[in-house]
Scaffold this active site. Structure first.
Site, mmCIF file in Angstrom:
data_model
loop_
_atom_site.group_PDB
_atom_site.id
_atom_site.type_symbol
_atom_site.label_atom_id
_atom_site.label_comp_id
_atom_site.label_asym_id
_atom_site.label_seq_id
_atom_site.Cartn_x
_atom_site.Cartn_y
_atom_site.Cartn_z
ATOM 1 N N GLU A 19 0.838 -1.174 -0.110
ATOM 2 C CA GLU A 19 0.023 0.037 -0.053
ATOM 3 C C GLU A 19 0.728 1.276 0.029
ATOM 4 O O GLU A 19 0.306 2.406 -0.295
ATOM 5 C CB GLU A 19 -0.868 -0.011 1.185
ATOM 6 N N GLU A 51 6.970 -21.739 8.773
ATOM 7 C CA GLU A 51 7.221 -20.787 10.043
ATOM 8 C C GLU A 51 8.214 -21.279 11.064
ATOM 9 O O GLU A 51 8.605 -20.590 11.724
ATOM 10 C CB GLU A 51 5.767 -20.209 10.596
#
Length: 298
Positions: free
Chosen positions: A83, A114
């Site tokens: 963004e 992870e």
């Protein structure tokens, strides 16, 4: 700390009957719990400010904002990075989101990614991490190996490290120069850290990235000014921005924008300092393109 003992994994007394209440009551419970998030984030004001100040300095010297996380935390980092490009007109390579398991993990969980400490470091190595970069490690639980490995490597390189967790005394915090720990309490649905924890992380990322951009001079007063007027609609918007912050008429703003070759910060500087294009350009260069600093000192 064992996973079962983390605050984010505890049952929330306020929502223990959420499966039997009316839908309106369900929504009220969620809203009441979400109100606690802003308070938890507010308790980290000093740490967030420290993160912004140092990150802004590094960014100004050419550093990159690099987000590192797994699952929801990783997705929030990718979102914040993405963004910044259209919002503040920065180059895509200046804000990068890394998620454990690679881009495909944005849409589908990659099992075991992870839990790999080496993977976080490898992903940063692939970016040729350097000492001016800023690495933001995100983990609601504060213990994700992928993030810990990345932060450890970033520290070795001399990059600026920030950790964002939702538990106190987090593991990732031990591997960061600035540890931000917004303790939001147990989730509404036990262990669903995409909820309160995710909201807290999004708020913190908004603050950090927006603060860094403000310190780069991409905001004047409270208006985004580093816009690229590439078509007639955007030229009109740019002229309205200039008019709003200078009190010039929109026609005057439009004419100045043309003289400034569609450079909004330059046009604002020309009007506010009553200078021509070349003079205004020199002032902006003197103050690293920061219109607020130009106006304050002239």
């Amino acid at each position: 700390m064992e996973i079962k003992n983390l605050t984010t994994e505890q049952r929330n007394p306020a929502s223990i009957h959420i499966d039997t209440v009316s839908t309106v009551e369900m929504v009220k419970i969620m809203n009441e719990e979400d109100q606690k998030v802003a308070l938890a984030v507010g308790n980290q004001d000093e740490q967030i400010a420290r993160a912004i100040d140092e990150a802004a300095n590094r960014y100004k010297k050419g550093g990159r904002l690099i987000y590192l996380g797994a699952g929801t935390s990783g997705r929030l980092g990718v979102l914040d990075a993405a963004e910044l490009v259209p919002t503040y007109g920065i180059k895509p390579e200046r804000a990068i989101g890394l998620i454990a398991g690679g881009p495909g993990a944005m849409y589908k969980a990659v099992e075991g990614a992870e839990d790999d400490t080496n993977l976080g470091a490898e992903d940063l190595k692939d970016l040729n991490l350097n000492s001016q970069d800023i690495v933001l490690g995100l983990a609601a639980s504060g213990r994700t190996p992928y993030v810990i490995g990345g932060l450890e490597y970033a520290n070795q390189i001399g990059a600026f490290t920030i950790s964002i967790a939702c538990v106190k005394d987090s593991e990732i915090g031990k591997h960061a120069e600035v540890a931000i720990e917004a303790v939001v309490g147990p989730e509404i649905v036990t262990g669903s850290t995409r909820m309160k924890s995710g909201t807290a992380q999004k708020m913190i990322l908004n603050m950090i990235s927006t603060g860094v951009m403000i310190r780069q001079g991409k905001v004047f007063e409270n208006v985004m000014i580093d816009v690229m007027p590439t078509n007639s609609k955007l030229v009109d918007r740019a002229s309205r921005i200039i008019s709003a912050v200078t009190d010039a008429t929109q026609e005057e703003a439009l004419q100045t924008l043309k003289k400034a070759e569609n450079n909004v910060p330059l046009a604002i500087t020309m009007i506010k300092t009553e200078s021509n294009k070349d003079e205004a350009q020199k002032l902006l260069e003197q103050y690293n393109g920061n219109v607020s600093e130009v106006i304050k000192n002239n």
